[in-house]
Design a protein around this motif. Structure first.
Motif, PDB file in Angstrom:
ATOM      1  N   GLY A 288      23.815   2.841 -24.444  1.00  0.00           N
ATOM      2  CA  GLY A 288      24.773   3.777 -25.015  1.00  0.00           C
ATOM      3  C   GLY A 288      24.173   5.155 -25.192  1.00  0.00           C
ATOM      4  N   GLY A 289      24.890   6.192 -24.744  1.00  0.00           N
ATOM      5  CA  GLY A 289      24.383   7.558 -24.848  1.00  0.00           C
ATOM      6  C   GLY A 289      23.797   8.090 -23.557  1.00  0.00           C
ATOM      7  N   VAL A 290      23.541   7.221 -22.575  1.00  0.00           N
ATOM      8  CA  VAL A 290      23.046   7.679 -21.275  1.00  0.00           C
ATOM      9  C   VAL A 290      24.253   8.124 -20.451  1.00  0.00           C
ATOM     10  CG1 VAL A 290      21.934   7.001 -19.122  1.00  0.00           C
ATOM     11  CG2 VAL A 290      20.999   6.217 -21.309  1.00  0.00           C
ATOM     12  N   ARG A 291      24.331   9.409 -20.171  1.00  0.00           N
ATOM     13  CA  ARG A 291      25.465   9.954 -19.426  1.00  0.00           C
ATOM     14  C   ARG A 291      25.354   9.661 -17.928  1.00  0.00           C
ATOM     15  NH1 ARG A 291      28.086  14.063 -22.259  1.00  0.00           N
ATOM     16  NH2 ARG A 291      27.881  13.637 -24.507  1.00  0.00           N
ATOM     17  N   ARG A 292      24.141   9.700 -17.443  1.00  0.00           N
ATOM     18  CA  ARG A 292      23.941   9.467 -16.013  1.00  0.00           C
ATOM     19  C   ARG A 292      22.494   9.034 -15.787  1.00  0.00           C
ATOM     20  NH1 ARG A 292      25.490  14.432 -12.498  1.00  0.00           N
ATOM     21  NH2 ARG A 292      23.245  14.791 -12.421  1.00  0.00           N
ATOM     22  N   VAL A 293      22.272   8.261 -14.738  1.00  0.00           N
ATOM     23  CA  VAL A 293      20.920   7.842 -14.375  1.00  0.00           C
ATOM     24  C   VAL A 293      20.421   8.728 -13.246  1.00  0.00           C
ATOM     25  CG1 VAL A 293      19.490   5.949 -13.509  1.00  0.00           C
ATOM     26  CG2 VAL A 293      21.391   5.463 -15.071  1.00  0.00           C
ATOM     27  N   GLY A 294      19.237   9.292 -13.440  1.00  0.00           N
ATOM     28  CA  GLY A 294      18.647  10.126 -12.403  1.00  0.00           C
ATOM     29  C   GLY A 294      17.793   9.299 -11.460  1.00  0.00           C
ATOM     30  N   SER A 295      16.640   9.807 -11.110  1.00  0.00           N
ATOM     31  CA  SER A 295      15.776   9.099 -10.164  1.00  0.00           C
ATOM     32  C   SER A 295      15.154   7.881 -10.826  1.00  0.00           C
ATOM     33  CB  SER A 295      14.676  10.023  -9.636  1.00  0.00           C
ATOM     34  OG  SER A 295      13.777  10.363 -10.672  1.00  0.00           O
ATOM     35  N   VAL A 296      14.952   6.839 -10.030  1.00  0.00           N
ATOM     36  CA  VAL A 296      14.295   5.615 -10.481  1.00  0.00           C
ATOM     37  C   VAL A 296      13.186   5.299  -9.487  1.00  0.00           C
ATOM     38  CG1 VAL A 296      14.540   3.138 -10.887  1.00  0.00           C
ATOM     39  CG2 VAL A 296      16.349   4.700 -11.625  1.00  0.00           C
ATOM     40  N   ARG A 297      11.963   5.268  -9.972  1.00  0.00           N
ATOM     41  CA  ARG A 297      10.815   4.963  -9.110  1.00  0.00           C
ATOM     42  C   ARG A 297      10.118   3.721  -9.637  1.00  0.00           C
ATOM     43  NH1 ARG A 297      10.614  10.596  -9.837  1.00  0.00           N
ATOM     44  NH2 ARG A 297      10.909  11.785  -7.904  1.00  0.00           N
ATOM     45  N   LEU A 298       9.877   2.795  -8.724  1.00  0.00           N
ATOM     46  CA  LEU A 298       9.199   1.554  -9.078  1.00  0.00           C
ATOM     47  C   LEU A 298       8.003   1.357  -8.164  1.00  0.00           C
ATOM     48  CD1 LEU A 298      12.335  -0.776  -9.361  1.00  0.00           C
ATOM     49  CD2 LEU A 298      11.116   0.294 -11.250  1.00  0.00           C
ATOM     50  N   ARG A 299       6.981   0.734  -8.685  1.00  0.00           N
ATOM     51  CA  ARG A 299       5.831   0.387  -7.855  1.00  0.00           C
ATOM     52  C   ARG A 299       5.174  -0.874  -8.407  1.00  0.00           C
ATOM     53  NH1 ARG A 299       1.043   4.741  -8.632  1.00  0.00           N
ATOM     54  NH2 ARG A 299       2.448   5.915  -7.303  1.00  0.00           N
ATOM     55  N   TRP A 300       4.612  -1.631  -7.483  1.00  0.00           N
ATOM     56  CA  TRP A 300       3.839  -2.813  -7.874  1.00  0.00           C
ATOM     57  C   TRP A 300       2.394  -2.395  -8.064  1.00  0.00           C
ATOM     58  CZ3 TRP A 300       5.866  -7.304  -9.271  1.00  0.00           C
ATOM     59  CH2 TRP A 300       7.135  -7.661  -8.807  1.00  0.00           C
ATOM     60  N   ILE A 301       1.811  -2.801  -9.162  1.00  0.00           N
ATOM     61  CA  ILE A 301       0.375  -2.651  -9.377  1.00  0.00           C
ATOM     62  C   ILE A 301      -0.138  -4.058  -9.658  1.00  0.00           C
ATOM     63  CG2 ILE A 301      -1.457  -1.622 -10.768  1.00  0.00           C
ATOM     64  CD1 ILE A 301       0.354   0.712 -11.332  1.00  0.00           C
ATOM     65  N   GLY A 302      -0.712  -4.677  -8.636  1.00  0.00           N
ATOM     66  CA  GLY A 302      -1.056  -6.086  -8.729  1.00  0.00           C
ATOM     67  C   GLY A 302       0.220  -6.911  -8.747  1.00  0.00           C
TER      68      GLY A 302
ATOM     69  N   LEU B 190       0.817  -1.211   0.000  1.00  0.00           N
ATOM     70  CA  LEU B 190       0.000   0.000   0.000  1.00  0.00           C
ATOM     71  C   LEU B 190       0.849   1.259   0.000  1.00  0.00           C
ATOM     72  CD1 LEU B 190      -2.799  -1.043   2.530  1.00  0.00           C
ATOM     73  CD2 LEU B 190      -3.031  -0.786   0.053  1.00  0.00           C
ATOM     74  N   MET B 191       2.070   1.169   0.574  1.00  0.00           N
ATOM     75  CA  MET B 191       2.978   2.310   0.627  1.00  0.00           C
ATOM     76  C   MET B 191       3.961   2.320  -0.547  1.00  0.00           C
ATOM     77  SD  MET B 191       2.031   4.090   3.193  1.00  0.00           S
ATOM     78  CE  MET B 191       3.419   5.202   3.406  1.00  0.00           C
ATOM     79  N   ASP B 192       3.704   1.483  -1.554  1.00  0.00           N
ATOM     80  CA  ASP B 192       4.542   1.412  -2.761  1.00  0.00           C
ATOM     81  C   ASP B 192       5.991   1.047  -2.456  1.00  0.00           C
ATOM     82  OD1 ASP B 192       2.613   1.889  -4.699  1.00  0.00           O
ATOM     83  OD2 ASP B 192       2.822   4.068  -4.565  1.00  0.00           O
ATOM     84  N   ALA B 193       6.205   0.195  -1.463  1.00  0.00           N
ATOM     85  CA  ALA B 193       7.558  -0.268  -1.158  1.00  0.00           C
ATOM     86  C   ALA B 193       7.968  -1.342  -2.157  1.00  0.00           C
ATOM     87  CB  ALA B 193       7.628  -0.828   0.263  1.00  0.00           C
ATOM     88  N   VAL B 194       9.245  -1.331  -2.536  1.00  0.00           N
ATOM     89  CA  VAL B 194       9.796  -2.367  -3.406  1.00  0.00           C
ATOM     90  C   VAL B 194      11.124  -2.826  -2.831  1.00  0.00           C
ATOM     91  CG1 VAL B 194       8.701  -1.478  -5.507  1.00  0.00           C
ATOM     92  CG2 VAL B 194      11.002  -0.722  -4.903  1.00  0.00           C
ATOM     93  N   ASP B 195      11.583  -3.966  -3.273  1.00  0.00           N
ATOM     94  CA  ASP B 195      12.893  -4.464  -2.892  1.00  0.00           C
ATOM     95  C   ASP B 195      13.946  -3.520  -3.469  1.00  0.00           C
ATOM     96  OD1 ASP B 195      15.260  -5.800  -2.507  1.00  0.00           O
ATOM     97  OD2 ASP B 195      14.611  -7.683  -3.403  1.00  0.00           O
ATOM     98  N   PRO B 196      14.818  -2.937  -2.624  1.00  0.00           N
ATOM     99  CA  PRO B 196      15.861  -2.035  -3.140  1.00  0.00           C
ATOM    100  C   PRO B 196      16.705  -2.678  -4.231  1.00  0.00           C
ATOM    101  CG  PRO B 196      15.747  -1.884  -0.752  1.00  0.00           C
ATOM    102  CD  PRO B 196      14.855  -3.027  -1.152  1.00  0.00           C
ATOM    103  N   GLY B 197      16.819  -4.008  -4.211  1.00  0.00           N
ATOM    104  CA  GLY B 197      17.574  -4.694  -5.249  1.00  0.00           C
ATOM    105  C   GLY B 197      16.991  -4.473  -6.633  1.00  0.00           C
TER     106      GLY B 197
END
Length: 324
Positions: free
Chosen positions: A245-259, A225-232
């Motif tokens: 290729g071409g990605v200089r840096r990765v910014g924020s990454v947000r994941l959530r389970w829906i079902g 319910l709090m949109d927690a995911v495994d940090p892995g």
């Protein structure tokens, strides 16, 4: 704001494949729930007959627990069915969250089971009585263990294959129930040795075991319910994006389970001198890699930002609107 823009890169054949896979996984989940419901209800029915004949409250607690475990298949089945509906303009993410609502119902069922089993055990401690058909009580405990262990293996196997944390958790719950069924043997053994309090004491121990299951189930549902995911999973998504290729840096990454499906919203930094089409192509490739290399990921929204060596803040107009 100087930026390539918010690039949502639809990936045609993958979206179709993922939708088909989602429908198939829901169908498999429904089959698992139907079969496990039947097995557990037959198990509980056999135990209930022996409860009436023997008067064992330890076996009663285990029987109630098995009935509750079977009944958890009902809200889950409803959730799997509802979750197959297509997204609408009101429910833009679809109906996958129905699994979380089903989880709340499951927690309430487990809580009611613990309360009823504990009440019966305390009553028998206050007013101890001998149990009859001790051998049948022991046999019923073995039946409970075998039924739950079979269901546990089936649910866990399919749950992991289709990516349903709810189904895996329900399988682990069934496995715990199997071991509480074996505890009935202790109560039967104590009664056979002339210690009638063994049965209600084991009944209380089973109640405690149910409470531990209740705690774990409630924590799992709270995390969902709090949109927690495994940090892995976040680490995995970042690692995949770095391979583009071409990605200089990765910014924020947000994941959530829906079902039982995973959704992602990610930011990547790309060369500030790229054209819109080039930046879009990188976003498409980033989404393509994520979908293919993270099996449970159904959809990803990729946002590109310019990587400017001058250090210019291209989001400055938004800074006052962001929550820190």
């Amino acid at each position: 704001m100087a930026r390539a823009g918010r690039l949502i890169a639809p990936h045609g054949h993958d979206s179709l494949d993922k939708t088909d896979a989602a429908l198939e996984s829901s169908s498999r989940g429904l089959r698992v729930l139907a079969v496990s419901f039947a097995v557990l209800m037959v198990t509980a029915a056999v135990q209930a007959v022996i409860v009436v004949r023997s008067g064992s409250v330890a076996l009663l607690g285990d029987t109630l627990h098995n009935v509750a475990d079977a009944l958890t298949a009902v809200p889950l089945a409803i959730a799997f069915s509802v979750g197959r509906r297509a997204a609408t303009r009101r429910f833009t993410y679809g109906y996958g969250r129905a699994e979380d609502l089903a989880g709340i119902v499951i927690v309430l069922i487990i809580a009611a089971t613990a309360g009823l089993a504990g009440y019966e055990a305390v009553n028998r401690l206050v007013d101890p009585r001998d149990i009859s058909a001790v051998g049948w009580v022991a046999a019923a405990g073995v039946v409970g263990f075998l039924g739950n262990e079979w269901v546990a293996r089936y649910r866990i196997k399919v749950g992991r294959e289709i990516g349903s944390a709810a189904l895996v958790a329900d399988g682990l719950h069934a496995r715990t129930d199997g071991f509480t069924s074996l505890a009935v043997l202790l109560g039967a053994g104590g009664s056979a040795l002339g210690f009638p309090l063994a049965d209600p004491i084991v009944g209380l121990l089973i109640t405690v075991a149910i409470c531990f299951v209740l705690r774990d189930a409630a924590r799992e549902i709270y995390h969902r319910l709090m949109d927690a995911v495994d940090p892995g999973l976040v680490d995995q998504a970042e690692a995949v994006l770095r391979t583009v290729g071409g990605v200089r840096r990765v910014g924020s990454v947000r994941l959530r389970w829906i079902g039982h499906a995973l959704h992602a919203e990610v930011e990547i930094l790309v060369g500030h001198d790229l054209t819109l089409l080039q930046a879009h192509a990188l976003a498409v490739e980033a989404e393509h890699r994520l979908i293919h290399e993270m099996p449970r990921l159904r959809a990803a929204t990729v946002h590109t930002d310019p990587y400017d060596p001058s250090g210019a803040d291209h989001h400055a107009p938004l800074n006052s609107h962001r929550i820190t």
